[in-house]
Scaffold this active site. Structure first.
Site, PDB file in Angstrom:
ATOM      1  CB  CYS A 138       1.575   0.485  -9.667  1.00 27.80           C
ATOM      2  SG  CYS A 138       2.196   2.544  -7.958  1.00 27.80           S
ATOM      3  CG  HIS A 144      -1.202   4.981 -11.255  1.00 25.23           C
ATOM      4  ND1 HIS A 144      -1.632   5.260  -9.991  1.00 25.23           N
ATOM      5  CD2 HIS A 144       0.153   4.461  -9.941  1.00 25.23           C
ATOM      6  CE1 HIS A 144      -0.982   5.484  -8.776  1.00 25.23           C
ATOM      7  NE2 HIS A 144       0.178   4.239  -8.514  1.00 25.23           N
TER       8      HIS A 144
HETATM    9  P1  NAP Z   1      -0.399  -1.268   2.493  1.00 22.01           P
HETATM   10  O1  NAP Z   1      -1.725  -1.031   2.322  1.00 22.01           O
HETATM   11  O2  NAP Z   1       0.252  -0.630   3.580  1.00 22.01           O
HETATM   12  O3  NAP Z   1       0.153  -2.609   3.401  1.00 22.01           O
HETATM   13  C1  NAP Z   1       1.164  -2.869   3.987  1.00 22.01           C
HETATM   14  C2  NAP Z   1       0.893  -4.954   4.494  1.00 22.01           C
HETATM   15  O4  NAP Z   1       2.446  -4.971   5.038  1.00 22.01           O
HETATM   16  C3  NAP Z   1       0.106  -4.884   5.205  1.00 22.01           C
HETATM   17  O5  NAP Z   1      -0.041  -6.331   5.237  1.00 22.01           O
HETATM   18  C4  NAP Z   1       1.425  -4.853   6.753  1.00 22.01           C
HETATM   19  O6  NAP Z   1       0.155  -6.120   7.469  1.00 22.01           O
HETATM   20  C5  NAP Z   1       2.074  -5.787   5.943  1.00 22.01           C
HETATM   21  N1  NAP Z   1       3.232  -5.537   7.033  1.00 22.01           N
HETATM   22  C6  NAP Z   1       3.568  -4.255   7.321  1.00 22.01           C
HETATM   23  N2  NAP Z   1       4.758  -4.071   8.022  1.00 22.01           N
HETATM   24  C7  NAP Z   1       5.245  -5.509   8.514  1.00 22.01           C
HETATM   25  C8  NAP Z   1       5.916  -6.663   9.368  1.00 22.01           C
HETATM   26  N3  NAP Z   1       6.812  -5.396  10.013  1.00 22.01           N
HETATM   27  N4  NAP Z   1       5.916  -7.420   8.789  1.00 22.01           N
HETATM   28  C9  NAP Z   1       4.835  -8.406   7.658  1.00 22.01           C
HETATM   29  N5  NAP Z   1       4.307  -7.701   7.107  1.00 22.01           N
HETATM   30  C10 NAP Z   1       4.066  -6.163   7.272  1.00 22.01           C
HETATM   31  O7  NAP Z   1       0.703  -1.184   0.922  1.00 22.01           O
HETATM   32  P2  NAP Z   1       0.339  -1.571  -0.302  1.00 22.01           P
HETATM   33  O8  NAP Z   1       0.334  -0.779  -1.390  1.00 22.01           O
HETATM   34  O9  NAP Z   1      -0.451  -2.542  -0.084  1.00 22.01           O
HETATM   35  O10 NAP Z   1       1.783  -2.059  -0.671  1.00 22.01           O
HETATM   36  C11 NAP Z   1       2.370  -3.311  -0.599  1.00 22.01           C
HETATM   37  C12 NAP Z   1       4.085  -3.039  -1.070  1.00 22.01           C
HETATM   38  O11 NAP Z   1       3.583  -3.198  -1.834  1.00 22.01           O
HETATM   39  C13 NAP Z   1       4.318  -2.360  -0.856  1.00 22.01           C
HETATM   40  O12 NAP Z   1       5.615  -2.326  -1.158  1.00 22.01           O
HETATM   41  C14 NAP Z   1       4.076  -1.022  -1.782  1.00 22.01           C
HETATM   42  O13 NAP Z   1       5.325   0.327  -2.517  1.00 22.01           O
HETATM   43  C15 NAP Z   1       4.435  -2.010  -3.002  1.00 22.01           C
HETATM   44  N6  NAP Z   1       2.724  -1.329  -4.253  1.00 22.01           N
HETATM   45  C16 NAP Z   1       1.728  -1.183  -3.775  1.00 22.01           C
HETATM   46  C17 NAP Z   1       0.995  -0.109  -5.000  1.00 22.01           C
HETATM   47  C18 NAP Z   1      -0.336   0.288  -5.027  1.00 22.01           C
HETATM   48  O14 NAP Z   1      -0.578   1.031  -6.005  1.00 22.01           O
HETATM   49  N7  NAP Z   1      -0.836   0.820  -3.665  1.00 22.01           N
HETATM   50  C19 NAP Z   1       1.538  -0.711  -6.475  1.00 22.01           C
HETATM   51  C20 NAP Z   1       2.582  -1.438  -6.696  1.00 22.01           C
HETATM   52  C21 NAP Z   1       3.039  -1.456  -5.864  1.00 22.01           C
HETATM   53  P3  NAP Z   1      -0.308  -5.222   8.912  1.00 22.01           P
HETATM   54  O15 NAP Z   1      -2.166  -4.741   8.326  1.00 22.01           O
HETATM   55  O16 NAP Z   1      -0.564  -6.362   9.987  1.00 22.01           O
HETATM   56  O17 NAP Z   1       0.148  -4.136   9.082  1.00 22.01           O
END
Ligand code: NAP
Length: 355
Positions: free
Chosen positions: A152, A245
């Site tokens: 991001c 950001h």
């Molecule tokens: P998050 O809030 O921690 O959400 C993670 C998701 O992954 C949840 O839906 C979780 O499901 C699922 N998950 C975790 N372990 C799993 C497993 N073993 N099998 C299947 N699903 C699983 O993270 P986030 O911020 O949304 O980020 C998600 C991705 O986008 C990451 O790779 C991150 O680096 C990327 N990203 C984030 C941003 C940002 O601004 N936040 C920006 C760019 C990219 P449960 O609820 O069932 O645990």
């Protein structure tokens, strides 16, 4: 381009997390796509989406609230377009399985971004890199494929730098970030760690920013991207901002631009023509501020429904040539919104579905 057409069913993997919820929110009433399936970990699978999702912003769309969360398995999830907001610990194997099963995966995870045959795309900046999908399908024997969007903070920096790099050729780039807490997912950084504080470290963030900018601003060759040759030095900081950001850049160019030349390049830039008019494309991808005190995340993060990056404070740099500041929405432009725009472009150019 936004005229009536049958809705394409899409799935959101990692739908319960911060980025997954942003997908669900942005896709409500989308003119081309309909969220038909949501999937997450075994902790959530088999339960109603509303029951396992700690919904963060606005109202949970009624059409999705009652869907039963599925496991992230292509045998169970049928949609041809799959938006992945999976944690990187699991994204690698899961996204490959979906691509092998003929699905087009739009990924937010880091796992495949730097693979030579995987497009890493900000549509306005490097839409042409989507052609790598053909290389990927041929090389891996996949009928589907994986298209990624960037880290991001790298997204904000690359969008602000793109027009200047195209016009004057960047040679050395210094970037310092101030990144919102929502970038750490949900529940993210503990409040006692971040309130009234700045954390000068975000795990693995700096190398991602340094490498991904070079790939996105590189030139597409026959079967890979020739990365841009400018060198990037990144400092990543977490700050007590909810969304948005901010990146401060100092840049040396191959040809030193005059300040007014650089300002008019930033002001005029509209990005790749193929993107204009797509449902999620903002009218102005970069908003250029003349004011001294902008951009600011609180005031500017929702510009262009969160898809516009705001740029300002353009001034001479005593070390390099120019310095400036950019702000954009991390979970919209920097994640879910960027992925949706990639999917719209792929859909508009007939690249969804098996080759
Ligand atoms: P998050 O809030 O921690 O959400 C993670 C998701 O992954 C949840 O839906 C979780 O499901 C699922 N998950 C975790 N372990 C799993 C497993 N073993 N099998 C299947 N699903 C699983 O993270 P986030 O911020 O949304 O980020 C998600 C991705 O986008 C990451 O790779 C991150 O680096 C990327 N990203 C984030 C941003 C940002 O601004 N936040 C920006 C760019 C990219 P449960 O609820 O069932 O645990």
């Amino acid at each position: 381009m936004t005229s009536k057409r049958p809705l394409t069913k899409v799935a959101v993997l990692g739908a319960t997390g911060a980025v997954g919820q942003t997908f669900v929110r942005l896709l409500e009433n989308h003119p081309w796509f309909e969220v038909a399936e949501v999937a997450a970990s075994a902790r959530s699978a088999g339960k109603p989406y509303a029951a396992v999702t700690r919904w963060i912003e606005g109202d949970l769309p009624a059409a999705v609230a009652g869907l039963t969360v599925k496991a992230c398995d292509p045998a169970l999830v049928e949609s041809p377009i799959v938006f992945s907001a999976l944690d990187s610990n699991v994204a690698g194997d899961v996204e490959a399985a979906f691509a092998a099963a003929g699905r087009l995966v739009l990924s937010n995870a880091k796992n495949y971004r730097m693979e030579p045959d995987v497009p890493l795309v900000i549509p306005e900046v490097n839409a042409d890199h989507l052609a790598l999908l053909d290389v990927q399908r041929a090389r891996r024997g996949w009928t589907g494929g994986i298209v990624t969007n960037a880290n991001c903070a790298a997204t904000m920096a690359a969008m602000a730098l793109a027009p200047l790099h195209q016009a004057f050729g960047a040679r050395r780039v210094f970037v310092a970030t101030m990144q919102a807490v929502s970038g750490a997912g949900y529940p993210g950084v503990p409040s006692l760690d971040i309130l009234g504080n700045v954390i000068p470290y975000i795990g693995e963030e700096e190398p991602k920013i340094e490498r991904e900018m070079q790939k996105m601003l590189g030139v597409l060759g026959a079967d890979a991207v020739q990365h841009a040759s400018f060198v990037v030095s990144a400092h990543a900081n977490r700050v007590a901002v909810e969304n948005g950001h901010t990146v401060c850049l100092s840049v040396e160019f191959e040809r030193e631009p005059r300040l007014d030349e650089a300002a008019s390049v930033l002001r005029a830039w509209r990005g790749a023509p193929a993107v204009r008019g797509l449902p999620s494309a903002p009218a102005v991808p970069l908003h250029f501020f003349e004011n001294d005190d902008r951009p600011q995340p609180r005031r500017d993060v929702m510009r262009g429904r969160g898809m516009t990056v705001s740029v300002g404070r353009l001034r001479p740099d005593p070390l390099f040539h120019l310095k400036f500041v950019a702000t954009g929405h991390n979970t919209i432009r920097g994640a879910a919104g960027g992925s949706i725009l990639n999917a719209e472009l792929l859909s508009a150019t007939g690249r969804v579905g098996a080759a």
